[in-house]
Design an enzyme around this catalytic site. Structure first.
Site, PDB file in Angstrom:
ATOM      1  N   GLU A  54       0.852  -1.177   0.000  1.00  0.00           N
ATOM      2  CA  GLU A  54       0.000   0.000   0.000  1.00  0.00           C
ATOM      3  C   GLU A  54       0.890   1.229   0.000  1.00  0.00           C
ATOM      4  O   GLU A  54       1.937   1.247   0.648  1.00  0.00           O
ATOM      5  CB  GLU A  54      -0.922   0.028   1.225  1.00  0.00           C
ATOM      6  N   CYS A 247      -6.528   1.400   2.640  1.00  0.00           N
ATOM      7  CA  CYS A 247      -7.451   2.519   2.841  1.00  0.00           C
ATOM      8  C   CYS A 247      -7.495   3.461   1.648  1.00  0.00           C
ATOM      9  O   CYS A 247      -8.531   4.067   1.382  1.00  0.00           O
ATOM     10  CB  CYS A 247      -7.062   3.278   4.104  1.00  0.00           C
ATOM     11  N   ASN A 378     -12.443  -2.921   1.073  1.00  0.00           N
ATOM     12  CA  ASN A 378     -11.415  -2.992   2.104  1.00  0.00           C
ATOM     13  C   ASN A 378     -11.939  -2.386   3.401  1.00  0.00           C
ATOM     14  O   ASN A 378     -12.233  -1.196   3.458  1.00  0.00           O
ATOM     15  CB  ASN A 378     -10.174  -2.204   1.650  1.00  0.00           C
ATOM     16  N   GLU A 379     -12.119  -3.221   4.415  1.00  0.00           N
ATOM     17  CA  GLU A 379     -12.419  -2.775   5.776  1.00  0.00           C
ATOM     18  C   GLU A 379     -13.672  -1.900   5.872  1.00  0.00           C
ATOM     19  O   GLU A 379     -13.717  -0.933   6.630  1.00  0.00           O
ATOM     20  CB  GLU A 379     -11.216  -2.041   6.385  1.00  0.00           C
TER      21      GLU A 379
END
Length: 825
Positions: A54, A247, A378-379
């Site tokens: 990331e 994120c 994602n999350e």
């Protein structure tokens, strides 16, 4: 000790058991380890362990992407970072220098350029302390330029901070008023870590510059990646590469393509990251800086292929995560993202004459990249909203590309309401693989080795896409290693696993821990890197069942004082009482006087105001104040709490030993999206239970916590909120045994995460060669690898072994045996 047991040679034993200061090496605990070689455990896929990249901690620009010039296209902007301007990392050297945004721009995605009133020049300082170059190495310079004169001499020179040249200059003649690319190369005559790039134009008139670049010729396999970082990643032998986040993928995806100011839309779109670099967007990054997209989807696929790893891209699901809660309700935007994802698969796998396969071929790769897995989201913290959109992605992908595994996810934590709901939805829909993420304390990893033992063997497989113990000390790596033995043992359920994050520039840290650290001239693996490398280079093809004896338990009841805290919130507390299980009052404070019973830290503003204890700083985080005795046990804590303002709710601590070891009830945490009980051990927190409770501003809540032995019940306004029994045992001695079919070896991995040596009677259950290769990581629990010293490094040697023998595993060690199986011809 039986004469038939073969011991380590005296010299090797002495070296492995040499007293490590503070390690308690003189003490020993007895264990047994028995291998059942007649049985077969789970098969282990070649893709079991991989890496997660990331763009966090400046992992891309200034990191893995080898470009040495920062802000090469002058696109930095205050809209992205208050400290940015178009000249960030640049300084005028002479003449008139302006950043321009007008119709003379190079293209729509590269809006800004530099205008020089000649004669003039500019200097770029690169990243970290400057531009690092090595004596004898060559560096390629390029620039897009135009001039209103018939010809302008342009010179590019690498200098030291005082302006002294460190190599020959690149000299080109800029001709004409159309954007043209000019190139040259320079050989560094001296090494430096504080270099500058000086670009000057002579003569008169106007010179316009854009995309000023300086790239080392020596990159990983010639594909533009910084060699030392890429080689460290490749040395892990990763089975897959997950990219580009994280994120930064799902945050901002609701802006889509049509937000005002195209390049400022704050949404990561893969199509912006391919094609000629001068045509790629420069964009805001969730982690607070700009990203040039010089390292884009093509480069991620290429890097994966160069390492023999499976590419695993992650695309946005149009539901934000990472502490945010927004869902896009725009059907057209959803369909656009779904089509983008289908186009991505075609870019990766389509023939060279397809629309997007042609773009891949034009970039230099006519053959497909063999994409097989793709993750959506994602999350996300909104499980039903996320899964509704995930379902649309999955349906479209399966219809056109049925062989692609579409990976779902389970939210941002290892437990709780979001986690449970998403797993329920994934199971019901028959999703093949679910992505789990968690960052926890070392004790959590040592307590949860058997996490996947009870997972449904017929349900979705697990992709453990992000995990780490919350620090970079060796003890964190030890706890991760112990946990990894459980991942391997359950390789029929856990199909993919990647530590996260992968990279961190030491001068631009947004998150810690990280696997590989670097600056502009050096890189080094953390203790966790050495652990991951040891496991990833010694995986095996199949688990061989094994058992080991447990460590004697010394677990007692939960004991400790109490505490009050806030996180980015102003709140007040009142009527705090602690009563023993026998009814004896241990503590009481109605704040009618002073706060003399409380011990304050250095965060927050605590005062007694109108008969309540008020923390009034709505920006301060972790404002813990404490009271009582760390010897308290079997008690009830009652209090009243009121949120006054801010992002979250309030935190009520119990079982508090000190500011790094406690439990707390986090009411209204994660931007007031959920509540949880968290356990902190040595500063690292893990979640024991959670739900979606949020806290109202101005409302007074009655809070009650009953602690009995290791069982805790929690009540909010008289209603039971939840309960748990913290009876998980920290087990420092863990093992897993696998078989390498190619070499005919048993691979025995043993983790001893304690200060005592582990004297172990080992029975391999089959005839073996008389010697074995052994690799050991050992050190102090607090050891940290740095640029200048790496105390945690593997040591390899040969030892004598038999079917049954005794081995003493050093304190705080990870040991890998590779033992030749003589029962196989």
């Amino acid at each position: 000790m039986s004469p038939r047991h073969v011991l380590l040679s005296a010299a090797l034993a002495a070296s492995l058991l040499a007293a490590v200061p503070g390690s308690g090496a003189a003490a020993e605990t007895d264990y047994t380890l028995k291998v059942d070689a007649s049985k077969k455990g789970a098969s282990i896929d070649d893709t079991m362990y991989g890496v997660f990249f990331e763009d966090i901690n400046r992992a891309a620009d200034g990191g893995l992407y080898a470009e040495l010039v920062q802000n090469r296209s002058f696109e930095y902007d205050k809209a992205d970072n208050a400290a940015y301007t178009g000249l960030t990392a640049w300084a005028p050297h002479s003449g008139t220098v302006d950043v321009i945004d007008d119709d003379g721009r190079m293209n729509e995605r590269n809006r800004r350029y530099l205008k020089l009133g000649l004669p003039a020049g500019v200097i770029n300082s690169g990243y970290n302390s400057g531009i690092a170059v090595k004596e004898g190495q060559r560096y390629d310079f390029s620039v897009w330029a135009r001039t209103d004169q018939s010809g302008v001499p342009l010179t590019a020179t690498i200098t030291d901070p005082a302006g002294n040249p460190l190599g020959d200059a690149v000299k080109v003649q800029v001709k004409g008023d159309g954007w043209t690319r000019y190139t040259g190369s320079v050989r560094a005559k001296k090494s430096t870590t504080t270099g500058r790039l000086l670009v000057t134009g002579g003569g008169t008139g106007t010179l316009r510059l854009d995309m000023i670049s300086l790239m080392p010729q020596d990159t990983y396999k010639g594909h533009g990646l910084r060699r030392d970082l890429a080689e460290k990643i490749a040395a892990l032998k990763p089975g897959f590469v997950r990219f580009p986040g994280g994120c930064l993928v799902n945050t901002g995806s609701h802006y889509g393509y049509d937000a005002p100011n195209y390049e400022r839309r704050r949404s990561y779109q893969w199509k912006d990251t391919i094609g000629p670099v001068e045509q790629r967007a420069t964009n805001w990054n969730f982690w607070g800086y700009n990203q040039s997209y010089g390292l884009g989807y093509y480069e991620y696929f290429q890097f994966s292929e160069d390492m023999g790893a499976m590419p695993l891209p992650v695309v946005p699901a149009l539901v934000t995560g990472c502490g945010q809660n927004r869902a896009t309700n725009d059907p057209a935007l959803l369909q656009r993202h779904i089509q983008d994802t289908l186009d991505l698969i075609e870019f990766a796998n389509g023939p060279a004459d397809s629309t997007w396969g042609r773009k891949r071929a034009e970039m230099g790769h006519p053959k497909p990249f063999k994409l097989t897995h793709l993750a959506v989201g994602n999350e996300e913290n909104l499980p039903d909203e996320y899964f509704a959109r995930f379902t649309e992605f999955r349906k479209a992908i399966n219809a056109k590309y049925p062989d692609i595994t579409v990976v779902g996810n389970s939210g941002p934590d290892d437990t709780g309401g979001t986690f449970d709901r998403l797993w329920q939805l994934n199971k019901q829909a028959g999703v093949k693989m679910v992505d789990e993420h968690y960052y926890n304390s070392p004790s959590w990893f040592l307590e949860n080795n058997n996490r996947y033992d009870s997972y449904d063997r017929n349900g979705p497989k697990v992709f453990l896409g992000e995990y780490a113990s919350l620090d970079n000390k060796y003890f964190n790596a030890l706890s991760e290693a112990a946990y990894m033995t459980g991942l391997e043992r359950n390789a029929d359920v856990v199909k993919l696993a990647s530590y996260a994050p992968l990279l961190s520039n030491e001068d631009y840290v947004q998150w810690k821990p990280d696997m590989i650290w670097f600056n502009n001239h050096a890189s080094w693996g953390s203790a966790s890197y050495e652990t991951q490398k040891l496991f990833m280079n010694n995986v095996g093809d199949q688990v061989v069942p094994s058992t080991a004896s447990a460590t004697p338990s010394t677990q007692g009841p939960i004991t400790g004082a109490i505490g009050l805290s806030t996180w980015a919130t102003a709140a007040s507390y009142d009527d705090v009482k602690v009563t023993s299980a026998a009814g004896q009052q241990l503590f009481s404070d109605d704040f009618s006087g002073t706060d003399a019973q409380w011990t304050k830290g250095d965060k927050g503003v605590w005062n007694v105001v109108n008969g309540a204890y008020v923390q009034s700083d709505a920006a301060a985080e972790n404002t813990l104040v404490t009271a009582g005795s760390k010897d308290w046990r079997d008690y009830t804590l009652n209090l009243k709490a009121t949120k006054q303002s801010g992002r979250e709710g309030f935190l009520v601590a119990f079982g508090l030993k000190d500011t790094g070891n406690f439990y707390w009830w986090n009411l209204g945490g994660w931007n007031n999206t959920q509540s949880a009980v968290e356990k902190a051990v040595a500063g690292g927190k893990s979640t024991l239970m959670s739900n979606n409770t949020s806290i109202e501003t101005g409302r007074t809540y009655d809070v009650r916590v009953d602690v009995r032995g290791r069982h805790v019940e929690l009540f909010l306004d008289g209603q039971k909120w939840g309960e748990f029994t913290d009876d998980s045992r920290v087990e420092p001695f863990r093992q897993v045994v696998t078989r390498d079919n190619a070499t005919g070896e048993l691979i025995v991995k043993v983790v001893n995460a304690q200060d005592n040596a582990a004297r172990t009677s080992i029975d391999l259950g089959l005839p073996v060669a008389s010697t074995a290769k052994v690799t050991v990581l050992q050190g102090r629990p607090d050891d940290v690898n740095t640029e200048f010293t790496q105390p945690i490094k593997p040591r390899t040697s040969q030892i004598s072994v038999r079917t049954a023998f005794t081995h003493t595993f050093p304190p705080n060690s990870i040991t890998v045996f590779r033992v030749k199986d003589r029962s196989r011809k």
